[in-house]
Scaffold this active site. Structure first.
Site: not given
Length: 205
Positions: A166, A76, A79-81
């Site tokens: 996502y 997660l 994927a986010e940052s």
């Protein structure tokens, strides 16, 4: 020698195959359960920091604290940052877990660029979503698109291209880490599914 020949073959095959596919910008290549996927993912946004190992240790710490599968929370944050604590999205999401300002306030975050505050809030929020839906797929969908979107579509993953990609990306990488690739002889099958080239080295037991 066989493995080297296969690597050379696949490299050549990917180059030749991609010339027939429309321009993607950035290309992502990954393997899952003996299948190689090549797909367009758009432009990368966040630069991976040099102190990523220290960030990873913090990610693992908060995953354990909130009862989240460690590898899932790692994916997660990736994927986010891309593990960049200074990441800011065009929509205003902030930090490692890309918290929107309202979400940051909700989880008592004073400095969203502080790795500990951001990861604590992101983990707490994800755990809250899992407690609500009892399904990591829906928890991830709600984290990305919002709880209202998941509710709107009957507690299913909303049919938004971004959200579906996502959820699929995080869960596929999570499953790859849980289930290492099997060894064996293989044959090569190449297919195109829309904007994705699939190169399958089908295992023969």
């Amino acid at each position: 020698m066989k493995r080297l020949s296969l690597c050379i073959f696949l490299t050549s095959l990917m180059i030749n195959t991609l010339t027939s596919v429309k321009s993607f910008g950035w290309i992502k290549v990954y393997e899952r359960n003996g299948v190689i996927y090549i797909t367009g993912i758009g432009e990368k946004t966040f630069k991976r920091p040099k102190n990523v190992n220290r960030i990873l240790e913090k990610v693992k710490l908060y995953a354990k604290r909130y009862g989240i599968p460690e590898k899932l929370f790692i994916e997660l944050v990736r994927a986010e940052s891309n593990f960049n604590p200074k990441a800011v999205s065009p929509k205003g999401a902030l930090g490692l877990c890309q918290l929107m300002p309202a979400t940051a306030r909700r989880f008592r975050v004073k400095n969203p660029f502080d790795p500990d505050e951001n990861l604590r809030a992101g983990a707490e929020y994800l755990r809250e979503l899992y407690n609500k839906y009892r399904d990591w797929k829906l928890a991830l969908a709600a984290y990305n698109a919002g709880e209202s979107a998941v509710e709107k579509y009957g507690r299913r993953v909303p049919p938004y291209k971004e959200t579906k990609a996502y959820v699929r990306k995080i869960l596929s990488r999570y499953e790859d880490l849980k289930n290492p690739r099997r060894q064996g002889n293989c044959r090569i099958v190449v297919k195109q599914r829309g904007d994705t080239i699939v190169i399958s080295n089908i295992l023969e037991e």
